[in-house]
Write a protein that holds these residues in place. Structure first.
Motif, PDB file in Angstrom:
ATOM      1  N   GLY A   1      -3.483   0.294   5.452  1.00 35.82           N
ATOM      2  CA  GLY A   1      -3.700   0.308   3.911  1.00 35.82           C
ATOM      3  C   GLY A   1      -4.788   1.427   3.295  1.00 35.82           C
ATOM      4  O   GLY A   1      -4.853   1.881   2.587  1.00 35.82           O
ATOM      5  N   ASP A   2      -6.109   1.017   4.132  1.00 38.49           N
ATOM      6  CA  ASP A   2      -7.324   1.706   3.696  1.00 38.49           C
ATOM      7  C   ASP A   2      -7.056   3.312   3.891  1.00 38.49           C
ATOM      8  O   ASP A   2      -7.278   4.013   3.098  1.00 38.49           O
ATOM      9  N   GLU A   3      -6.301   3.557   4.958  1.00 40.09           N
ATOM     10  CA  GLU A   3      -6.083   5.058   5.201  1.00 40.09           C
ATOM     11  C   GLU A   3      -5.373   5.528   4.208  1.00 40.09           C
ATOM     12  O   GLU A   3      -5.492   6.877   3.576  1.00 40.09           O
ATOM     13  N   ILE A   4      -3.983   4.935   3.987  1.00 39.00           N
ATOM     14  CA  ILE A   4      -3.323   5.876   2.920  1.00 39.00           C
ATOM     15  C   ILE A   4      -4.092   5.639   1.290  1.00 39.00           C
ATOM     16  O   ILE A   4      -3.917   6.586   0.562  1.00 39.00           O
ATOM     17  N   ASN A   5      -4.495   4.579   0.984  1.00 41.43           N
ATOM     18  CA  ASN A   5      -5.345   4.483  -0.189  1.00 41.43           C
ATOM     19  C   ASN A   5      -6.263   5.469  -0.244  1.00 41.43           C
ATOM     20  O   ASN A   5      -6.566   5.992  -1.319  1.00 41.43           O
ATOM     21  N   ASP A   6      -7.209   5.821   0.800  1.00 42.26           N
ATOM     22  CA  ASP A   6      -8.186   6.639   0.714  1.00 42.26           C
ATOM     23  C   ASP A   6      -7.583   8.159   0.629  1.00 42.26           C
ATOM     24  O   ASP A   6      -8.239   8.993  -0.068  1.00 42.26           O
TER      25      ASP A   6
ATOM     26  N   VAL B   1       0.842   3.235  -8.210  1.00 40.92           N
ATOM     27  CA  VAL B   1       1.705   2.185  -7.092  1.00 40.92           C
ATOM     28  C   VAL B   1       2.792   3.013  -6.352  1.00 40.92           C
ATOM     29  O   VAL B   1       3.520   3.731  -6.895  1.00 40.92           O
ATOM     30  N   GLY B   2       2.557   2.912  -5.140  1.00 44.40           N
ATOM     31  CA  GLY B   2       3.419   3.735  -4.199  1.00 44.40           C
ATOM     32  C   GLY B   2       3.975   2.814  -2.975  1.00 44.40           C
ATOM     33  O   GLY B   2       4.116   3.240  -1.883  1.00 44.40           O
ATOM     34  N   GLY B   3       3.947   1.655  -3.105  1.00 43.47           N
ATOM     35  CA  GLY B   3       4.505   0.611  -1.932  1.00 43.47           C
ATOM     36  C   GLY B   3       5.513   0.444  -1.402  1.00 43.47           C
ATOM     37  O   GLY B   3       5.942   0.478  -0.226  1.00 43.47           O
TER      38      GLY B   3
ATOM     39  N   ALA C   1       0.898  -1.203   0.164  1.00 44.09           N
ATOM     40  CA  ALA C   1      -0.058   0.243  -0.030  1.00 44.09           C
ATOM     41  C   ALA C   1       0.861   1.132  -0.002  1.00 44.09           C
ATOM     42  O   ALA C   1       1.958   1.089   0.650  1.00 44.09           O
ATOM     43  N   PRO C   2       0.455   2.242  -0.711  1.00 51.00           N
ATOM     44  CA  PRO C   2      -0.940   2.443  -1.609  1.00 51.00           C
ATOM     45  C   PRO C   2      -0.851   1.676  -2.895  1.00 51.00           C
ATOM     46  O   PRO C   2       0.521   1.719  -3.395  1.00 51.00           O
ATOM     47  N   LEU C   3      -1.601   1.212  -3.216  1.00 48.15           N
ATOM     48  CA  LEU C   3      -1.724   0.593  -4.531  1.00 48.15           C
ATOM     49  C   LEU C   3      -3.289   0.481  -4.924  1.00 48.15           C
ATOM     50  O   LEU C   3      -4.100  -0.331  -4.027  1.00 48.15           O
ATOM     51  N   ASP C   4      -3.783   1.010  -5.850  1.00 48.44           N
ATOM     52  CA  ASP C   4      -5.279   1.045  -6.384  1.00 48.44           C
ATOM     53  C   ASP C   4      -5.344   1.381  -7.727  1.00 48.44           C
ATOM     54  O   ASP C   4      -4.526   2.030  -8.570  1.00 48.44           O
TER      55      ASP C   4
ATOM     56  N   PHE D   1       2.699   5.616   8.262  1.00 51.95           N
ATOM     57  CA  PHE D   1       3.143   5.692   6.731  1.00 51.95           C
ATOM     58  C   PHE D   1       4.561   5.332   6.642  1.00 51.95           C
ATOM     59  O   PHE D   1       5.150   5.478   5.735  1.00 51.95           O
ATOM     60  N   VAL D   2       5.433   5.278   7.828  1.00 52.40           N
ATOM     61  CA  VAL D   2       6.839   5.597   7.875  1.00 52.40           C
ATOM     62  C   VAL D   2       7.477   4.386   6.788  1.00 52.40           C
ATOM     63  O   VAL D   2       8.451   4.634   6.012  1.00 52.40           O
ATOM     64  N   THR D   3       7.068   3.235   7.086  1.00 47.59           N
ATOM     65  CA  THR D   3       7.740   2.014   6.593  1.00 47.59           C
ATOM     66  C   THR D   3       6.678   1.361   5.722  1.00 47.59           C
ATOM     67  O   THR D   3       5.572   1.721   5.924  1.00 47.59           O
ATOM     68  N   ALA D   4       7.138   0.514   5.096  1.00 44.97           N
ATOM     69  CA  ALA D   4       6.373  -0.257   4.171  1.00 44.97           C
ATOM     70  C   ALA D   4       5.399  -1.385   4.940  1.00 44.97           C
ATOM     71  O   ALA D   4       4.055  -1.373   4.630  1.00 44.97           O
ATOM     72  N   ASP D   5       5.651  -1.782   6.109  1.00 50.55           N
ATOM     73  CA  ASP D   5       4.887  -2.604   6.930  1.00 50.55           C
ATOM     74  C   ASP D   5       3.835  -1.524   7.672  1.00 50.55           C
ATOM     75  O   ASP D   5       2.943  -1.868   7.836  1.00 50.55           O
ATOM     76  N   ASP D   6       4.159  -0.310   7.828  1.00 49.77           N
ATOM     77  CA  ASP D   6       3.214   0.574   8.412  1.00 49.77           C
ATOM     78  C   ASP D   6       2.260   0.913   7.609  1.00 49.77           C
ATOM     79  O   ASP D   6       0.900   1.188   7.966  1.00 49.77           O
TER      80      ASP D   6
END
Length: 399
Positions: free
Chosen positions: A286-291, A251-253, A235-238, A276-281
């Motif tokens: 995921g929904d928050e950053i994608n939104d 794509v910004g994973g 994430a983000p990816l959509d 959102f600091v790391t990929a795992d974060d």
């Protein structure tokens, strides 16, 4: 078979196709587009089933126009003893055989034991030529279901959704071409000069695409689920919607791509947001950053989103239909589209042969053949029967 050119890597290789189907046609197309001489043996009068698959232009199949390009067509009744004998004579001259006649049909022709010529026979079927269910049909949708791939496509709360194209069958064709070419590199001697037999099952080709699905279940007990456009691992990816109503893929994973995306959004503050600091974060939220990305995209025109993303190096692509594909300057400059001069449908644009040698423009495929177009050329000039014999066989309905 493409027009003669130095980029024709398989010049001198003859391929014979027995049967019908998307997998077999993709197999033949790939080999033909690389310079092989591909000959299709079709039933007299009715021809290949793909000739009857739409859409149609003045009663001519566009499916056939694309699927059967770069090949030649002869007719022969493989259920007639004289037809079988004639076909075996042609098969003995070829290097590669592709077959999709159905379980046991090629064996019933008694062709395999007498073949002394082909290096490899690739046998296409839905479920393969071995196993307790081999005799049962498995067209595209059934093969996708069997493979587990269908269970992964679509939204979590909706039934599985098949692909818009015959993905499994086309992949089977690509896999078959790969196997055939690998066989040509095999220098292992066979004292009896027998062809190598390759079992190419559509469901197995699709199964190979399921990545870690089976391994994760076996090792971890993890049941992979449908996730729609927002996978649980990145994430983000959509696929987002712009203010113009267009769909765009962003794509910004990875850390690098995320930094590029937030720069395009003028939201560098997101880099230090603890969510959102790391990929795992980012995956955990995921929904928050994608939104957040979705809100940014839907407030801007497609052109503006594209400009900002590309200027900052963020991965971006418009979801392209055929009109956009034809207008795409990148595809045009690369030669990814070609004009095929089809005598029955007329000149029209198709996908270019792929892959191709770096630095070489694509060779224009020869148009799909009419039914039995090459009967005299193949049966008389190459196999060696007389024109009188061809006329007799035609009168009998053998060709």
């Amino acid at each position: 078979m493409t027009d003669d050119a130095p980029e024709a890597l398989l010049r001198g290789v003859k391929v014979v196709l027995l049967g019908s189907g998307t997998a077999l046609s993709m197999f033949g197309s790939i080999l033909g587009e690389q310079g092989a001489d591909v000959v299709r043996i079709e039933p007299p009068a009715i021809g290949d089933d793909l000739r009857r698959r739409g859409p149609f232009a003045d009663d001519e199949s566009l499916t056939w126009a694309v699927a059967a390009r770069s090949s030649r067509s002869v007719t022969c009744d493989l259920t007639h003893p004289e037809g079988t004998a004639l076909a075996v004579r042609l098969l003995s001259q070829c290097t590669i055989v592709g077959e999709c006649l159905g379980a046991g049909r090629l064996d019933a022709l008694d062709a395999l034991p007498t073949l002394r010529g082909p290096r490899v026979v690739v046998r296409f079927s839905g479920r393969g030529y071995a196993g307790p269910a081999a005799a049962h049909e498995a067209p595209e949708l059934v093969a996708l279901a069997m493979s587990g791939l269908l269970s992964l496509t679509g939204q979590p709360h909706r039934p599985p959704v098949p692909f818009g194209v015959r993905l499994a069958e086309q992949l089977a064709g690509v896999s078959g071409a790969t196997a055939a070419l690998a066989a040509l590199l095999d220098a292992t001697p066979d004292d009896e000069n027998r062809p190598l037999l390759v079992d190419l099952a559509t469901h197995a080709a699709a199964l190979r695409l399921t990545e870690w699905t089976v391994a994760a279940y076996d090792v971890l007990g993890t049941q992979r689920q449908r996730e729609g456009n927002r996978p649980s691992s990145v994430a983000p990816l959509d696929v987002y919607v712009t203010a113009d109503g267009d769909h765009v893929a962003i794509v910004g994973g990875s850390d690098a791509n995320f930094a590029r995306l937030v720069k395009a959004m003028d939201r560098n503050d997101l880099l230090t947001d603890e969510r959102f600091v790391t990929a795992d974060d980012r995956v955990a939220h995921g929904d928050e950053i994608n939104d957040l990305v979705a809100s940014w995209v839907e407030a801007r025109s497609t052109d503006d989103v594209e400009r900002r993303c590309l200027e900052c190096g963020a991965p971006f692509g418009r979801v392209a239909g055929p009109a956009a594909i034809l207008a795409d300057a990148h595809l045009t400059a690369r030669g990814d589209l070609v004009v095929v001069d089809d005598p029955t449908i007329g000149s029209h644009v198709q996908q270019a042969p792929h892959p191709r040698v770096i630095g070489a423009m694509p060779v224009i495929p020869t148009p799909a053949p009419t039914l039995g177009q090459h009967n005299e050329q193949v049966w008389c000039e190459e196999v060696g029967i007389t024109t009188a014999e061809l006329a007799r066989l035609r009168e009998l309905g053998v060709v």
